[in-house]
Design a protein around this motif. Structure first.
Motif, PDB file in Angstrom:
ATOM      1  N   THR A  22       0.808  -1.225   0.000  1.00  0.00           N
ATOM      2  CA  THR A  22       0.000   0.000   0.000  1.00  0.00           C
ATOM      3  C   THR A  22       0.839   1.273   0.000  1.00  0.00           C
ATOM      4  N   LEU A  23       2.061   1.208   0.499  1.00  0.00           N
ATOM      5  CA  LEU A  23       2.848   2.409   0.790  1.00  0.00           C
ATOM      6  C   LEU A  23       3.091   3.230  -0.477  1.00  0.00           C
ATOM      7  N   THR A  24       2.822   4.530  -0.389  1.00  0.00           N
ATOM      8  CA  THR A  24       2.876   5.413  -1.547  1.00  0.00           C
ATOM      9  C   THR A  24       3.833   6.571  -1.280  1.00  0.00           C
ATOM     10  N   LEU A  25       4.855   6.663  -2.095  1.00  0.00           N
ATOM     11  CA  LEU A  25       5.836   7.742  -1.985  1.00  0.00           C
ATOM     12  C   LEU A  25       5.370   8.923  -2.835  1.00  0.00           C
ATOM     13  N   LEU A  26       5.169  10.057  -2.173  1.00  0.00           N
ATOM     14  CA  LEU A  26       4.648  11.231  -2.869  1.00  0.00           C
ATOM     15  C   LEU A  26       5.728  12.259  -3.191  1.00  0.00           C
ATOM     16  N   GLU A  27       6.716  12.383  -2.335  1.00  0.00           N
ATOM     17  CA  GLU A  27       7.786  13.359  -2.557  1.00  0.00           C
ATOM     18  C   GLU A  27       9.127  12.754  -2.141  1.00  0.00           C
ATOM     19  N   ASN A  28      10.148  12.987  -2.945  1.00  0.00           N
ATOM     20  CA  ASN A  28      11.518  12.587  -2.624  1.00  0.00           C
ATOM     21  C   ASN A  28      12.451  13.414  -3.505  1.00  0.00           C
ATOM     22  N   PRO A  29      12.375  14.761  -3.405  1.00  0.00           N
ATOM     23  CA  PRO A  29      12.987  15.639  -4.408  1.00  0.00           C
ATOM     24  C   PRO A  29      14.499  15.524  -4.511  1.00  0.00           C
ATOM     25  N   ALA A  30      15.164  15.270  -3.408  1.00  0.00           N
ATOM     26  CA  ALA A  30      16.630  15.226  -3.430  1.00  0.00           C
ATOM     27  C   ALA A  30      17.172  13.821  -3.240  1.00  0.00           C
ATOM     28  N   GLY A  31      16.298  12.817  -3.319  1.00  0.00           N
ATOM     29  CA  GLY A  31      16.763  11.443  -3.137  1.00  0.00           C
ATOM     30  C   GLY A  31      17.171  11.128  -1.718  1.00  0.00           C
ATOM     31  N   THR A  32      16.554  11.784  -0.750  1.00  0.00           N
ATOM     32  CA  THR A  32      16.866  11.502   0.658  1.00  0.00           C
ATOM     33  C   THR A  32      16.557  10.047   1.000  1.00  0.00           C
TER      34      THR A  32
END
Length: 727
Positions: free
Chosen positions: A396-406
């Motif tokens: 289910t887990l949804t990644l919405l933001e990861n702009p800098a590849g943290t």
């Protein structure tokens, strides 16, 4: 009729194994019993009493010594517990013994030795039992876009229910979630009717393959309340009813759902519990439902007290029974309802034939569950479903933001905080031990849950150190934040259900907004993990500065462990949004299949239906569509273009010909999905039935019909697009 011991044992074994009796055999059993019942016997069969009518003090306690007298007085055909009401001890063995005893009392004191079938809300596992495994709520399963997983969860739930002597669950929710302010939004599988239909079908199949009767709820229109308030009036056109509301119910009925629960609210100003058009003409006539129709909690009484559409209980009972209600969930005032229904029959307001019809459905329902063959014999032992719960949460887990590849976190010092970092209540949400969630009401038990902070510590890879501090220790927290490389803050909604879970502002509590701002002010990368039953609106100064944003929904017992795997990169983020995420409150009502407005404007949401990032990238190309006997076959090539394995999920959408009414720019009609290795490509195909490409054709008022319109259809999936002409 005498039965041999061998026959009884055979029937008991079949019931324990989860086999449902065929409709024909069950109805034959029921028809043999019906003529032997008196008027009062039949009225008892169509009444549902709360189990606390039979316990000491009317609470969570042992069964009263004189409970047999209550059975003889009420002769109830069905029993239920409220959300979280439980025997003592609230253990698997306690439940199995409690229900076996009630079953025996019913057989000994009800007419014709008829047992009272027990129903309960098992909406994400056997959620009233602290020892049971709890799975993600439906909204999260909707994000997985994997009906096979939903079926697996439903089957596991059924196995546990049968072990506890429970054979009937008030699930799944077949309502389409269209207003995230609504308190039951997280109980839906999402906003898109045909995609929800796939999940509902899978849930019904899983439950009933495990020998548990499924209940489609809440028929119909409950998920479209005005102002996002629970049990509100819904204004629904015939077109919206057919194109938005009914598809999931139709799918569940085709899957064989044995029961349906009526909508507690009203549609177009008419309480559904008194609507013959919806409960008989549409449900039974148009959709072909032949099973048991049960009311929701005390909703015939609400015709008098809340809606004020009927003057007294006799007329309210007559209106509901004549509309199509078979069983009244009247938990506490059973006698008053039975007296009212008796008067309604004796004065001709309800015909004896209609009462016989409802009674026959109750008896057939019991026969299908094997209850007319043998007493309950559940083991009282639950299976260990933690691995399934972890797989379900991970999907289910949804990644919405990861702009800098943290993310993923592979080295450095991690500080974890936030009210959801170690909270079973927030992680599980409503309908967990108590209907309002862990720690609410009269149920103190807290289940064992793998929460985020302990899971991050236990699963930390070499080179990563994890510390945790509660947000209540703000000075120490902000001091510690200066010495770390990444801050993971788990935020979310307090648990709740129904109207108590309404969230009119779509907001986090003010204290959590302050916490996020304080942590962002440290200058350290902040990854927010959101545990919530809906999209929430973050202030722009927070949204734009987050180093990561993960939507975890309400992930269940193993949610923390699944999150740790994803945050560390041992697993990806396969989830995709099952709803449109608005960028402001003014966009509530913006759905993926909403037609363009009159000015031709199409507002852009913050995140569209189907959105989600991962640690890899993907593409869908080379879409082809070809006619099939009863639909259209679509095939596309899915490719993992990144350097890590991942699940590629692409929505298949259809643009329809002009129908004389507003049409969606593109209607979601299916899902193309594959788990691929880096660089791997795979051709994936699905067949879209004609009904998913059909339109409800008619004017603003007056009759309408489903039609597969002649003309050009445009299907799209990712970068692929194809057209064909039908029919």
């Amino acid at each position: 009729m005498k039965r041999t011991l061998l026959a009884l044992l055979t029937a008991a074994l079949a019931a324990h194994a989860g086999a449902l009796t065929s409709q024909a055999a069950a109805e034959a059993q029921a028809r043999a019993i019906l003529p032997r019942l008196t008027l009062d016997d039949k009225i008892g069969q169509v009444s549902m009493a709360h189990v606390f009518r039979f316990t000491e003090g009317g609470r969570s306690a042992p069964i009263r010594a004189d409970a047999d007298a209550t059975f003889r007085a009420l002769q109830p055909g069905t029993l239920l517990n409220g959300g979280g009401d439980a025997p003592q001890p609230n253990t698997p063995r306690g439940w199995a013994d409690f229900l076996a005893r009630l079953d025996a009392l019913g057989r000994a004191n009800n007419p014709q030795g008829l047992p009272a079938v027990f129903g309960t809300d098992a909406v994400h596992g056997v959620n009233n039992v602290p020892a049971a495994t709890l799975y993600p709520h439906n909204l999260g399963l909707g994000a997985a876009f994997d009906p096979a997983l939903t079926r697996e969860v439903a089957l596991a739930t059924a196995q546990d229910l049968r072990a506890l002597n429970m054979g009937w669950t008030f699930a799944p929710v077949a309502d389409v979630g269209r207003d995230p302010r609504w308190g039951r939004y997280y109980e839906t599988f999402g906003e898109s009717p045909w995609l929800v239909a796939d999940q509902v079908e899978a849930s019904v199949d899983g439950l009933q393959s495990g020998g548990v009767a499924a209940t489609l709820k809440h028929f119909a229109g409950y998920g479209l309340p005005s102002l996002g308030m629970d049990r509100a009036n819904a204004e629904i056109s015939a077109r919206a009813m057919h194109e938005v509301v009914l598809p999931p119910f139709r799918a569940g009925i085709r899957a064989g759902a044995l029961s349906v629960m009526a909508n507690s609210g009203s549609v177009n100003g008419v309480p559904v519990h008194a609507s013959r058009t919806l409960l008989t003409d549409v449900l039974r006539g148009e959709l072909g439902f032949g099973g048991l129709l049960v009311s929701d909690w005390n909703d015939i009484e609400r015709l008098i007290t809340t809606y004020r559409t009927h003057t007294d209980l006799v007329r309210a009972a007559a209106a509901s029974v004549n509309a199509g209600i078979d069983v009244y969930m009247v938990p506490n005032s059973v006698e008053a309802y039975q007296n009212a229904l008796r008067e309604a029959v004796q004065t001709g307001l309800v015909s004896e034939a209609r009462l016989d019809e409802a009674t026959l459905r109750v008896l057939t329902f019991k026969a299908r569950l094997g209850l007319l063959d043998a007493p309950l014999a559940g083991s009282g032992v639950l299976n260990d479903h933690r691995d399934l719960a972890r797989r379900a949460a991970a999907a289910t887990l949804t990644l919405l933001e990861n702009p800098a590849g943290t993310l993923p976190i592979r080295k450095g010092r991690v500080l974890v905080t936030g009210p959801a970092m170690d909270s079973a209540a927030i992680q599980l949400g409503g309908w967990s031990v108590n209907w309002q969630g862990v720690g609410k009401g009269n149920v103190p038990d807290v289940p064992k849950v793998a929460t985020l902070a302990p899971a991050l510590k236990a699963a930390a890879p070499a080179g990563v150190t994890v510390s945790a501090l509660p947000e209540t220790k703000r000075p120490q927290l902000l001091t510690a934040a200066k010495g770390v490389d990444v801050i993971v803050v788990a935020v979310g909604e307090a648990p709740g259900a129904e109207s108590q879970a309404n969230n009119p502002a779509l907001s986090l509590p003010d204290g959590q907004i302050t916490l996020l701002r304080d942590l962002l002010a440290t200058g350290k990368p902040v990854v927010a993990v959101l545990m919530a039953g809906r999209p929430l609106l973050l202030p722009s100064d927070i949204q734009s500065r987050l180093a990561g944003l993960v939507m975890a929904y309400l992930p269940g017992t193993q949610g923390g462990a699944a999150l740790a795997d994803a945050l560390y990169g041992r697993a990806g983020f396969p989830g995709r949004l099952p709803f449109t995420w608005p960028d402001s409150l003014t966009q509530v009502g913006l759905w993926s299949d909403r037609p363009a407005e009159g000015a031709g404007e199409t507002p852009l949401p913050l995140y569209p239906l189907g959105y989600g990032l991962d640690y890899t990238t993907s593409v869908a190309r080379d879409l082809t569509v070809t006619p099939a006997p009863d639909g259209v076959t679509a095939q596309a090539t899915l490719t993992n273009t990144g350097e890590q394995a991942g699940t590629v999920t692409v929505l298949l959408r259809a643009g329809l010909p002009a129908s004389g009414a507003l049409q969606a720019v593109s209607r979601p009609v299916g899902v193309l999905r594959a788990t691929l290795k880096p660089g791997e490509s795979r051709a994936v195909q699905i067949t879209v039935p004609h009904e998913r490409l059909s339109s409800w054709v008619g004017d603003a008022y007056g009759p309408g019909t489903w039609q597969l319109l002649p003309g050009q259809y445009t299907l799209s999936a990712g970068d692929g697009k194809a057209t064909l002409s039908l029919p």
